[in-house]
Scaffold this active site. Structure first.
Site, PDB file in Angstrom:
ATOM      1  N   TYR A  13      36.557 -47.056   4.765  1.00  8.80           N
ATOM      2  CA  TYR A  13      37.507 -46.074   4.212  1.00  8.80           C
ATOM      3  C   TYR A  13      37.191 -45.779   2.732  1.00  8.80           C
ATOM      4  O   TYR A  13      37.130 -44.618   2.317  1.00  8.80           O
ATOM      5  CB  TYR A  13      38.923 -46.627   4.376  1.00  8.80           C
ATOM      6  CG  TYR A  13      40.037 -45.699   3.968  1.00  8.80           C
ATOM      7  CD1 TYR A  13      40.422 -44.647   4.796  1.00  8.80           C
ATOM      8  CD2 TYR A  13      40.710 -45.868   2.764  1.00  8.80           C
ATOM      9  CE1 TYR A  13      41.458 -43.799   4.429  1.00  8.80           C
ATOM     10  CE2 TYR A  13      41.748 -45.030   2.396  1.00  8.80           C
ATOM     11  CZ  TYR A  13      42.124 -43.996   3.228  1.00  8.80           C
ATOM     12  OH  TYR A  13      43.152 -43.164   2.860  1.00  8.80           O
ATOM     13  N   ALA A  14      36.980 -46.848   1.948  1.00 11.55           N
ATOM     14  CA  ALA A  14      36.688 -46.659   0.521  1.00 11.55           C
ATOM     15  C   ALA A  14      35.386 -45.878   0.340  1.00 11.55           C
ATOM     16  O   ALA A  14      35.306 -44.990  -0.507  1.00 11.55           O
ATOM     17  CB  ALA A  14      36.611 -48.010  -0.183  1.00 11.55           C
ATOM     18  N   LYS A  61      35.995 -42.238   1.091  1.00 11.27           N
ATOM     19  CA  LYS A  61      36.777 -41.538   0.060  1.00 11.27           C
ATOM     20  C   LYS A  61      35.997 -41.391  -1.249  1.00 11.27           C
ATOM     21  O   LYS A  61      36.155 -40.393  -1.950  1.00 11.27           O
ATOM     22  CB  LYS A  61      38.113 -42.259  -0.163  1.00 11.27           C
ATOM     23  CG  LYS A  61      39.043 -42.239   1.070  1.00 11.27           C
ATOM     24  CD  LYS A  61      39.410 -40.816   1.501  1.00 11.27           C
ATOM     25  CE  LYS A  61      40.532 -40.793   2.533  1.00 11.27           C
ATOM     26  NZ  LYS A  61      40.955 -39.420   2.870  1.00 11.27           N
TER      27      LYS A  61
END
Ligand SMILES: NC(=O)c1ccc[n+]([C@@H]2O[C@H](COP(=O)([O-])OP(=O)(O)OC[C@H]3O[C@@H](n4cnc5c(N)ncnc54)[C@H](O)[C@@H]3O)[C@@H](O)[C@H]2O)c1
Length: 248
Positions: free
Chosen positions: A156-157, A160
């Site tokens: 996810y990081a 993003k």
């Protein structure tokens, strides 16, 4: 000048933060296009809410942002139905959290596909129409995880952080055509996505928030509406964190 009569596409607009963004832009008089994997019947309620909030026109389309053909077909249909594309909000996103050593490749691929590839595809296709009209606003929803990292969210990081690099590059490439691209990085926002987190994880987050409360979808919508506004013409490649002061 605001967003009156502008055509605003919101991916993942069927619920949560996307719904709040749609309602905020609708209240400003924008025409609202909800793009979501949810069935159009499920989006129908949000479409009704957008009309009640002030949208002169609102419609939901079923769309998987990871599917290139789907994106091309639906965005073209929207352009025909609405007579142009002025604002694109890339909000569709998923999580598949796990610690690095346990993370399945399928969880990595799924998150990168929706959050990063989906945002890329939507920018690429919508930009064609914006370039033609020499006007446009792209707002990408990132996350504080993409700014500072977060244990359990390698996929996810990374997705993003990728969205932030993509946003700055799109901003540079399209600036000459009066198309801006900016990002909003939410912190801990109360939605279905965060409702599934264990109580102790939520409590840990809460301790890192100077404003001492979880954010609401409307808090994120406020920052999106700012970037989407006609008057925000001289702001591009920027990120606003909407996180109660978590990251400064
Ligand atoms: N909730 C938070 O605390 C938080 C924090 C930081 C960033 N964000 C980001 O904000 C955005 C919205 O999050 P939310 O909390 O409202 O999540 P949510 O799960 O409530 O809503 C996400 C929406 O995206 C849609 N979607 C998922 N995959 C899709 C696909 N392939 N194509 C089209 N639509 C798809 C879902 O159907 C859903 O309607 C996401 O990008 C998320 O990463 C959320």
């Amino acid at each position: 000048m605001g967003v009156k009569n502008r055509v605003a596409l919101i991916t993942g607009g069927g619920r949560g933060i996307g719904r709040a963004i749609a309602l905020k832009l609708a209240a400003g008089g924008a025409k609202i296009v909800l793009l979501d994997v949810l069935d159009p019947e499920k989006m129908a309620k949000v479409v009704e809410e957008c009309t009640a909030a002030g949208a002169p026109l609102a419609k939901g389309y079923k769309l998987d942002v990871t599917n290139e053909q789907d994106v091309e077909r639906v965005v073209d249909q929207v352009n025909t139905d609405f007579g142009g594309i002025d604002i694109l909000v890339n909000n569709a996103g998923i999580t598949r959290d796990d610690l690095l050593l346990r993370m399945e490749v399928s969880a990595w691929d799924a998150v990168i596909n929706v959050n990063l590839k989906g945002t890329f595809l939507m920018c690429k296709v919508a930009a064609r129409y914006m370039i033609r009209s020499r006007r446009g606003r792209i707002v990408n929803i990132a996350s504080v995880s993409g700014l500072v990292g977060n244990p359990g969210q390698a996929n996810y990081a990374a997705s993003k952080s990728g969205v932030l690099g993509l946003t700055k590059t799109v901003a540079r490439e399209l600036a000459g055509r009066n198309v801006t691209a900016n990002a909003v990085a939410p912190g801990f926002i109360e939605t279905d996505m965060t409702a599934v987190l264990p109580a102790e994880v939520k409590e840990k987050f809460m301790q890192t928030i100077p404003l001492k409360r979880a954010g609401q979808p409307e808090d994120v919508a406020q920052a999106v509406a700012f970037f989407a506004d006609d008057d925000s013409a001289y702001i591009t490649g920027q990120t606003i964190a909407v996180d109660g002061g978590m990251v400064m």
